[in-house]
Design a protein around this motif. Structure first.
Motif, mmCIF file in Angstrom:
data_model
loop_
_atom_site.group_PDB
_atom_site.id
_atom_site.type_symbol
_atom_site.label_atom_id
_atom_site.label_comp_id
_atom_site.label_asym_id
_atom_site.label_seq_id
_atom_site.Cartn_x
_atom_site.Cartn_y
_atom_site.Cartn_z
ATOM 1 N N LEU A 135 -1.270 -0.523 -20.233
ATOM 2 C CA LEU A 135 -1.170 0.761 -20.920
ATOM 3 C C LEU A 135 -1.385 1.869 -19.910
ATOM 4 O O LEU A 135 -2.304 1.780 -19.097
ATOM 5 C CB LEU A 135 -2.209 0.859 -22.037
ATOM 6 N N PRO A 136 -0.605 2.913 -19.888
ATOM 7 C CA PRO A 136 0.582 3.055 -20.725
ATOM 8 C C PRO A 136 1.625 2.006 -20.346
ATOM 9 O O PRO A 136 1.721 1.601 -19.191
ATOM 10 C CB PRO A 136 1.080 4.461 -20.438
ATOM 11 N N ARG A 137 2.372 1.600 -21.346
ATOM 12 C CA ARG A 137 3.336 0.514 -21.168
ATOM 13 C C ARG A 137 4.402 0.898 -20.137
ATOM 14 O O ARG A 137 4.970 1.985 -20.203
ATOM 15 C CB ARG A 137 3.990 0.193 -22.504
ATOM 16 N N PRO A 138 4.661 0.035 -19.163
ATOM 17 C CA PRO A 138 5.674 0.348 -18.150
ATOM 18 C C PRO A 138 7.061 0.497 -18.765
ATOM 19 O O PRO A 138 7.413 -0.211 -19.708
ATOM 20 C CB PRO A 138 5.646 -0.874 -17.219
ATOM 21 N N GLU B 172 0.815 -1.194 0.000
ATOM 22 C CA GLU B 172 0.000 0.000 0.000
ATOM 23 C C GLU B 172 0.856 1.254 0.000
ATOM 24 O O GLU B 172 0.453 2.268 -0.578
ATOM 25 C CB GLU B 172 -0.943 -0.003 1.189
ATOM 26 N N ASP B 173 2.039 1.193 0.625
ATOM 27 C CA ASP B 173 2.922 2.354 0.643
ATOM 28 C C ASP B 173 3.437 2.700 -0.750
ATOM 29 O O ASP B 173 3.794 3.838 -1.014
ATOM 30 C CB ASP B 173 4.120 2.108 1.562
ATOM 31 N N LEU B 174 3.466 1.719 -1.635
ATOM 32 C CA LEU B 174 3.961 1.958 -2.987
ATOM 33 C C LEU B 174 2.957 2.682 -3.877
ATOM 34 O O LEU B 174 3.347 3.366 -4.820
ATOM 35 C CB LEU B 174 4.314 0.623 -3.662
ATOM 36 N N LEU B 175 1.685 2.550 -3.628
ATOM 37 C CA LEU B 175 0.652 3.048 -4.548
ATOM 38 C C LEU B 175 0.831 4.498 -4.979
ATOM 39 O O LEU B 175 0.709 4.788 -6.168
ATOM 40 C CB LEU B 175 -0.745 2.829 -3.967
ATOM 41 N N PRO B 176 1.108 5.432 -4.084
ATOM 42 C CA PRO B 176 1.249 6.818 -4.544
ATOM 43 C C PRO B 176 2.427 7.023 -5.498
ATOM 44 O O PRO B 176 2.461 7.980 -6.245
ATOM 45 C CB PRO B 176 1.466 7.616 -3.251
ATOM 46 N N ARG B 177 3.384 6.117 -5.486
ATOM 47 C CA ARG B 177 4.598 6.270 -6.265
ATOM 48 C C ARG B 177 4.552 5.531 -7.604
ATOM 49 O O ARG B 177 5.490 5.627 -8.381
ATOM 50 C CB ARG B 177 5.777 5.756 -5.454
ATOM 51 N N LEU B 178 3.494 4.770 -7.854
ATOM 52 C CA LEU B 178 3.447 3.892 -9.019
ATOM 53 C C LEU B 178 2.290 4.211 -9.951
ATOM 54 O O LEU B 178 1.246 4.671 -9.523
ATOM 55 C CB LEU B 178 3.305 2.438 -8.564
ATOM 56 N N ARG B 179 2.499 3.896 -11.212
ATOM 57 C CA ARG B 179 1.422 3.976 -12.191
ATOM 58 C C ARG B 179 0.595 2.691 -12.164
ATOM 59 O O ARG B 179 -0.617 2.708 -12.317
ATOM 60 C CB ARG B 179 2.018 4.183 -13.583
ATOM 61 N N HIS B 180 1.266 1.560 -12.010
ATOM 62 C CA HIS B 180 0.615 0.255 -11.941
ATOM 63 C C HIS B 180 1.205 -0.538 -10.781
ATOM 64 O O HIS B 180 2.381 -0.414 -10.480
ATOM 65 C CB HIS B 180 0.866 -0.580 -13.212
ATOM 66 N N LEU B 181 0.385 -1.369 -10.181
ATOM 67 C CA LEU B 181 0.848 -2.310 -9.173
ATOM 68 C C LEU B 181 0.290 -3.674 -9.538
ATOM 69 O O LEU B 181 -0.928 -3.832 -9.668
ATOM 70 C CB LEU B 181 0.384 -1.916 -7.766
ATOM 71 N N ILE B 182 1.178 -4.627 -9.735
ATOM 72 C CA ILE B 182 0.765 -6.003 -10.002
ATOM 73 C C ILE B 182 1.068 -6.823 -8.755
ATOM 74 O O ILE B 182 2.193 -6.846 -8.281
ATOM 75 C CB ILE B 182 1.517 -6.604 -11.205
#
Length: 124
Positions: free
Chosen positions: A71-74, A1-11
């Motif tokens: 999309l957008p492609r990582p 959850e801490d990563l979400l603000p920093r990422l476009r996608h989370l898998i």
């Protein structure tokens, strides 16, 4: 959850069975509940891939195949195991390094080493 603000996608790659050893249904249920909570908080960012893979490599490759379709492609991928965690300041520094280097095309990847050690939940 801490990563979400920093990422476009989370898998989130969630194994439905362990690579080896006995299944632990209670732990699987707790992990499933956590994954559903994270997904429901950011359904546009979070993708979940589930499966019973024979190895860590097969599990990682399934997540990478999903990443290739986004999309957008990582442009960069950060693979974090469930038993590792990053201090938010260190994570921001690592992501900034990758971003800055990508602007001048000097590097295409960064490997970060970390001392992985096991502590109880109470300690962390």
């Amino acid at each position: 959850e801490d990563l979400l603000p920093r990422l476009r996608h989370l898998i989130i790659s969630h194994a439905t069975a362990p690579w080896f050893g006995a299944a632990r249904p209670a732990r699987f249920l707790r992990a499933s509940q956590s994954i559903e909570r994270i997904h429901s908080n950011a359904p546009d960012k979070v993708r979940v891939v589930r499966g019973a893979w024979p190895s860590e490599e097969a599990q990682r490759n399934a997540a990478l195949q999903l990443a290739a379709t986004l999309l957008p492609r990582p442009t960069h991928l950060l693979l974090v195991d469930g038993d590792e965690f990053w201090h938010p300041v260190e994570l921001d520094r690592a992501l900034a390094l990758v971003y800055q280097a990508s602007l001048v095309k000097r590097i295409s990847w960064v490997r970060a080493t970390m001392a992985t050690y096991f502590k109880t939940v109470r300690f962390v």
